[in-house]
Design an enzyme around this catalytic site. Structure first.
Site, mmCIF file in Angstrom:
data_model
loop_
_atom_site.group_PDB
_atom_site.id
_atom_site.type_symbol
_atom_site.label_atom_id
_atom_site.label_comp_id
_atom_site.label_asym_id
_atom_site.label_seq_id
_atom_site.Cartn_x
_atom_site.Cartn_y
_atom_site.Cartn_z
ATOM 1 N N GLY A 74 36.763 34.847 37.746
ATOM 2 C CA GLY A 74 36.961 36.290 37.592
ATOM 3 C C GLY A 74 37.495 37.013 38.802
ATOM 4 O O GLY A 74 36.957 38.043 39.201
ATOM 5 N N HIS A 107 32.514 40.890 50.973
ATOM 6 C CA HIS A 107 32.864 42.314 51.075
ATOM 7 C C HIS A 107 31.640 43.221 51.143
ATOM 8 O O HIS A 107 31.734 44.409 50.859
ATOM 9 C CB HIS A 107 33.767 42.713 49.896
ATOM 10 N N ASP A 166 27.924 43.740 44.267
ATOM 11 C CA ASP A 166 26.680 43.781 43.484
ATOM 12 C C ASP A 166 25.805 42.585 43.858
ATOM 13 O O ASP A 166 26.253 41.651 44.530
ATOM 14 C CB ASP A 166 26.974 43.840 41.972
ATOM 15 N N ASN A 196 32.054 40.227 45.404
ATOM 16 C CA ASN A 196 31.378 41.365 44.786
ATOM 17 C C ASN A 196 30.344 41.977 45.711
ATOM 18 O O ASN A 196 29.675 41.278 46.479
ATOM 19 C CB ASN A 196 30.716 40.938 43.481
ATOM 20 N N TYR A 244 29.891 55.661 46.437
ATOM 21 C CA TYR A 244 29.076 54.437 46.496
ATOM 22 C C TYR A 244 27.664 54.667 45.959
ATOM 23 O O TYR A 244 27.058 53.739 45.424
ATOM 24 C CB TYR A 244 29.071 53.857 47.917
HETATM 25 N N1 LIG Z 1 31.058 43.914 40.758
HETATM 26 C C1 LIG Z 1 31.513 44.265 41.968
HETATM 27 O O1 LIG Z 1 30.809 44.146 42.960
HETATM 28 C C2 LIG Z 1 32.926 44.768 42.096
HETATM 29 C C3 LIG Z 1 33.531 45.466 41.062
HETATM 30 C C4 LIG Z 1 34.847 45.948 41.266
HETATM 31 C C5 LIG Z 1 35.499 45.690 42.459
HETATM 32 N N2 LIG Z 1 34.876 44.978 43.432
HETATM 33 C C6 LIG Z 1 35.613 44.695 44.702
HETATM 34 O O2 LIG Z 1 36.990 44.822 44.496
HETATM 35 C C7 LIG Z 1 37.754 43.672 44.900
HETATM 36 C C8 LIG Z 1 38.547 43.220 43.688
HETATM 37 O O3 LIG Z 1 39.057 41.939 43.718
HETATM 38 P P1 LIG Z 1 38.702 40.948 42.510
HETATM 39 O O4 LIG Z 1 39.738 39.891 42.500
HETATM 40 O O5 LIG Z 1 37.278 40.577 42.601
HETATM 41 O O6 LIG Z 1 38.840 41.835 41.215
HETATM 42 P P2 LIG Z 1 40.127 42.323 40.420
HETATM 43 O O7 LIG Z 1 39.725 43.555 39.681
HETATM 44 O O8 LIG Z 1 41.332 42.369 41.288
HETATM 45 O O9 LIG Z 1 40.330 41.188 39.336
HETATM 46 C C9 LIG Z 1 39.407 41.047 38.285
HETATM 47 C C10 LIG Z 1 39.690 39.739 37.613
HETATM 48 O O10 LIG Z 1 38.665 39.560 36.657
HETATM 49 C C11 LIG Z 1 39.246 39.086 35.465
HETATM 50 N N3 LIG Z 1 38.357 39.441 34.373
HETATM 51 C C12 LIG Z 1 38.289 40.572 33.632
HETATM 52 N N4 LIG Z 1 37.309 40.468 32.714
HETATM 53 C C13 LIG Z 1 36.743 39.249 32.880
HETATM 54 C C14 LIG Z 1 35.676 38.555 32.261
HETATM 55 N N5 LIG Z 1 34.982 39.088 31.249
HETATM 56 N N6 LIG Z 1 35.371 37.313 32.700
HETATM 57 C C15 LIG Z 1 36.057 36.734 33.731
HETATM 58 N N7 LIG Z 1 37.078 37.344 34.344
HETATM 59 C C16 LIG Z 1 37.410 38.589 33.935
HETATM 60 C C17 LIG Z 1 40.627 39.729 35.405
HETATM 61 O O11 LIG Z 1 41.496 38.962 34.576
HETATM 62 C C18 LIG Z 1 41.035 39.701 36.873
HETATM 63 O O12 LIG Z 1 41.711 38.510 37.216
HETATM 64 C C19 LIG Z 1 36.764 42.667 45.351
HETATM 65 O O13 LIG Z 1 37.017 42.449 46.672
HETATM 66 C C20 LIG Z 1 35.394 43.302 45.194
HETATM 67 O O14 LIG Z 1 34.786 43.476 46.459
HETATM 68 C C21 LIG Z 1 33.605 44.513 43.291
#
Ligand SMILES: NC(=O)c1ccc[n+]([C@@H]2O[C@H](COP(=O)([O-])OP(=O)(O)OC[C@H]3O[C@@H](n4cnc5c(N)ncnc54)[C@H](O)[C@@H]3O)[C@@H](O)[C@H]2O)c1
Length: 232
Positions: free
Chosen positions: A174, A104, A89, A87, A53
């Site tokens: 997303g 989360h 972030d 997210n 993390y």
């Molecule tokens: N940025 C962050 O804070 C972050 C990053 C990774 C994972 N996570 C955590 O992991 C878990 C993952 O679940 P989730 O459903 O959010 O993610 P996921 O990875 O399961 O799904 C990501 C989704 O984003 C889509 N995607 C990819 N590129 C994209 C773009 N440019 N524009 C729009 N959509 C796009 C994909 O098609 C997919 O459906 C969440 O609960 C989250 O807490 C958070």
């Protein structure tokens, strides 16, 4: 003013350079969930979890909100916007959104690692690192990231559920809608609510007919959505 609820996932931050969860080159291809994102992982190897993390936090601090986060913030001119994000972030806040609920957790905050604490208390993290030997809560337990790990309760879920139940518009951006219980929020929207799903893989997602699919990246999709809303 109409209430517009945005429900975002890792995909909205992909264009800022933050890896998603399940895409083929995603973060979790390189790490096993059970090694870094569960209470058991913390009990077994807190150094590894803290390091994982710390690296995520460092990467997030050095990224910027993209056009999609900014478009969500701009919607506040015309709607009562509530962002519910999966997210960890803080890019929605940095883009200017004023009401953001993190389902989360928020990687810029820490909390006690005492598993028996009966309340949630958050500590802001100075810089990008939490140190197991230096950073402690008031009761003397090491601080851990404020992140909801697999197998843990989602304390903000009830508030999110209430928030979507009187939405006039609902915009999902997303997310693969695979992480429960939070993915269940899409079933809580009222019948009158107009719903949109912005995701490059939107076509493959099976959703109720209440949803209008926008199979585009978050930034392109939000631009398209704003045009749609303006033409109404
Ligand atoms: N940025 C962050 O804070 C972050 C990053 C990774 C994972 N996570 C955590 O992991 C878990 C993952 O679940 P989730 O459903 O959010 O993610 P996921 O990875 O399961 O799904 C990501 C989704 O984003 C889509 N995607 C990819 N590129 C994209 C773009 N440019 N524009 C729009 N959509 C796009 C994909 O098609 C997919 O459906 C969440 O609960 C989250 O807490 C958070």
């Amino acid at each position: 003013m109409q209430k517009l609820v945005v429900f975002s996932g890792a995909g909205i931050s992909a264009e800022s350079g933050i890896e998603t969860f399940r895409d083929s080159d995603g973060l979790w291809e390189k790490h096993r969930i059970e090694d870094v994102a569960t209470p058991e992982a913390w009990a077994k190897n807190p150094e590894l979890v803290q390091a994982f993390y710390n690296a995520r936090r460092k990467a997030i601090i050095h990224t910027e909100p993209n056009a999609a986060h900014k478009a969500v913030a701009v919607l506040e001119r015309d709607f009562d916007v509530h962002v519910i994000t999966q997210n960890i972030d803080d890019l929605h806040e940095r883009a200017g959104s004023s009401k953001v609920l993190h389902l989360h957790g928020n990687i810029r905050l820490a909390k006690s690692s005492n598993p028996y604490l009966d309340h949630e208390e958050y500590y802001p993290i100075e810089g990008d690192r939490l140190d197991l030997n230096k950073d402690f809560c008031k009761e003397g337990f090491p601080l851990r990231p404020h992140v909801v790990w697999f197998g843990e309760n989602v304390p903000a879920y009830d508030e999110a559920q209430k928030c979507v139940q009187d939405a006039d518009l609902f915009v999902v951006i997303g997310t693969s809608l695979q992480v429960y219980p939070v993915a269940g929020l899409i079933h809580e929207i009222p019948l009158h609510c107009q719903a949109y799903y912005v995701d490059p893989k939107a076509a493959q997602q099976s959703l109720s007919t209440q949803f209008f699919k926008i199979p585009m990246t978050a930034s392109q999709g939000m631009q398209h959505l704003i045009q749609l809303l303006q033409s109404k």
